[in-house]
Design a protein around this motif. Structure first.
Motif, PDB file in Angstrom:
ATOM      1  N   GLU A   8      49.413  12.113  29.599  1.00 40.62           N
ATOM      2  CA  GLU A   8      48.039  12.063  29.107  1.00 40.62           C
ATOM      3  C   GLU A   8      47.140  12.867  30.042  1.00 40.62           C
ATOM      4  O   GLU A   8      47.478  13.113  31.190  1.00 40.62           O
ATOM      5  N   ASN A  15      38.356  13.536  24.643  1.00 41.61           N
ATOM      6  CA  ASN A  15      39.251  12.376  24.689  1.00 41.61           C
ATOM      7  C   ASN A  15      40.471  12.568  23.798  1.00 41.61           C
ATOM      8  O   ASN A  15      41.000  11.618  23.237  1.00 41.61           O
ATOM      9  N   LEU A  18      44.745  10.975  25.035  1.00 42.61           N
ATOM     10  CA  LEU A  18      45.027   9.619  25.486  1.00 42.61           C
ATOM     11  C   LEU A  18      45.758   8.889  24.364  1.00 42.61           C
ATOM     12  O   LEU A  18      45.624   9.226  23.199  1.00 42.61           O
ATOM     13  N   TRP A  20      46.010   5.780  22.073  1.00 40.72           N
ATOM     14  CA  TRP A  20      45.152   4.712  21.602  1.00 40.72           C
ATOM     15  C   TRP A  20      45.991   3.631  20.912  1.00 40.72           C
ATOM     16  O   TRP A  20      47.133   3.873  20.512  1.00 40.72           O
ATOM     17  N   PRO A  21      45.441   2.431  20.744  1.00 46.90           N
ATOM     18  CA  PRO A  21      46.205   1.320  20.161  1.00 46.90           C
ATOM     19  C   PRO A  21      46.796   1.620  18.791  1.00 46.90           C
ATOM     20  O   PRO A  21      47.890   1.146  18.456  1.00 46.90           O
ATOM     21  N   THR A  23      48.157   4.175  17.644  1.00 48.08           N
ATOM     22  CA  THR A  23      49.413   4.918  17.686  1.00 48.08           C
ATOM     23  C   THR A  23      50.604   3.970  17.694  1.00 48.08           C
ATOM     24  O   THR A  23      51.557   4.128  16.921  1.00 48.08           O
ATOM     25  N   ASP A 115      43.663   6.320  14.893  1.00 44.93           N
ATOM     26  CA  ASP A 115      42.482   6.156  15.752  1.00 44.93           C
ATOM     27  C   ASP A 115      41.693   7.446  15.943  1.00 44.93           C
ATOM     28  O   ASP A 115      41.425   7.874  17.068  1.00 44.93           O
ATOM     29  N   LEU A 118      36.541   7.780  16.281  1.00 45.75           N
ATOM     30  CA  LEU A 118      35.707   7.409  17.428  1.00 45.75           C
ATOM     31  C   LEU A 118      34.320   8.051  17.374  1.00 45.75           C
ATOM     32  O   LEU A 118      33.310   7.412  17.653  1.00 45.75           O
ATOM     33  N   TRP A 175      43.799   2.618  11.805  1.00 42.64           N
ATOM     34  CA  TRP A 175      42.569   2.513  12.581  1.00 42.64           C
ATOM     35  C   TRP A 175      42.515   1.137  13.231  1.00 42.64           C
ATOM     36  O   TRP A 175      42.358   0.115  12.546  1.00 42.64           O
ATOM     37  N   ARG A 177      40.804   0.573  16.495  1.00 40.74           N
ATOM     38  CA  ARG A 177      39.659   0.372  17.381  1.00 40.74           C
ATOM     39  C   ARG A 177      38.452  -0.092  16.577  1.00 40.74           C
ATOM     40  O   ARG A 177      38.310   0.200  15.395  1.00 40.74           O
TER      41      ARG A 177
END
Length: 213
Positions: A8, A15, A18, A20-21, A23, A115, A118, A175, A177
């Protein structure tokens, strides 16, 4: 379960690189609904590190192309992670949402992402890109007698144990987040752009062109 080695960025202005949850959740969901991926030509938007694409290739051998913001650093990091996981480097499309897509006749049956909601200010640009990809789809190896406008392809797939008739192309998005409910602006924007959105479980959403009945 696949074990991947992923590099990462500790900082990137968008951003993009990185994990993300969504994934991890999407990987699990796709593993449970792998019929969606069978024999599909796949494009991932907002690929970031390339982790989702790498997981799919190693797990299911799917033909997949990555895409992210028009940035050399992002593309190089995806290639680095492919090599670190002994995967052939993916075809990659550099594309900034909202700008002219560099492939004039997109032929991806399935578009995926996790995700990517954002930045609320980017919703109109993302919707513009999605609309182009979904509404200008040209199925690969289309028979000569098939004509433009009839290139959509129906296939029966199993989703969460239920058989559904899926008409390509489609966009599947996980999705996870939460940003205060602003993501609803994305879904309403899709509807206004002539796209149909449907929640198909586990915070996975299916988006497709609105078709005449």
């Amino acid at each position: 379960m696949q074990v991947l080695t992923i590099r990462e960025f500790s900082f990137h202005q968008f951003n993009a690189n990185l994990l993300w949850p969504g994934t991890f959740a999407f990987c699990e969901w796709l593993s449970q609904n792998r019929s969606l991926l069978e024999e599909q030509h796949v494009l991932e938007l907002g690929s970031g590190t390339g982790a989702l694409a790498i997981f799919i290739r190693k797990s299911f051998g799917v033909d997949i192309t990555t895409s992210d913001y028009d940035d050399e650093e992002v593309e190089e990091n995806i290639a680095y992670n492919c090599k670190a996981n002994e995967v052939k480097v993916f075809p990659h499309v550099r594309h900034t949402w909202g700008e002219t897509f560099p492939v004039p006749e997109p032929d991806w049956d399935l578009i995926i992402a996790s995700d990517i909601l954002l930045y609320v200010k980017q919703y109109p640009n993302l919707i513009k890109t999605l609309s182009f990809l979904l509404k200008n789809y040209k199925r690969r190896n289309m028979k000569s007698e098939e004509v433009a406008g009839s290139s959509q392809h129906r296939r029966l797939v199993t989703v969460s144990g239920e058989e559904i008739l899926l008409q390509q192309p489609v966009f599947l998005m996980s999705w996870r987040r939460r940003i205060g409910g602003e993501e609803s602006l994305f879904f309403s924007g899709c509807e206004e752009a002539g796209l149909v959105t449907k929640h198909i479980g586990s915070r996975v959403y299916c988006i497709s062109p609105r078709r005449d009945t």
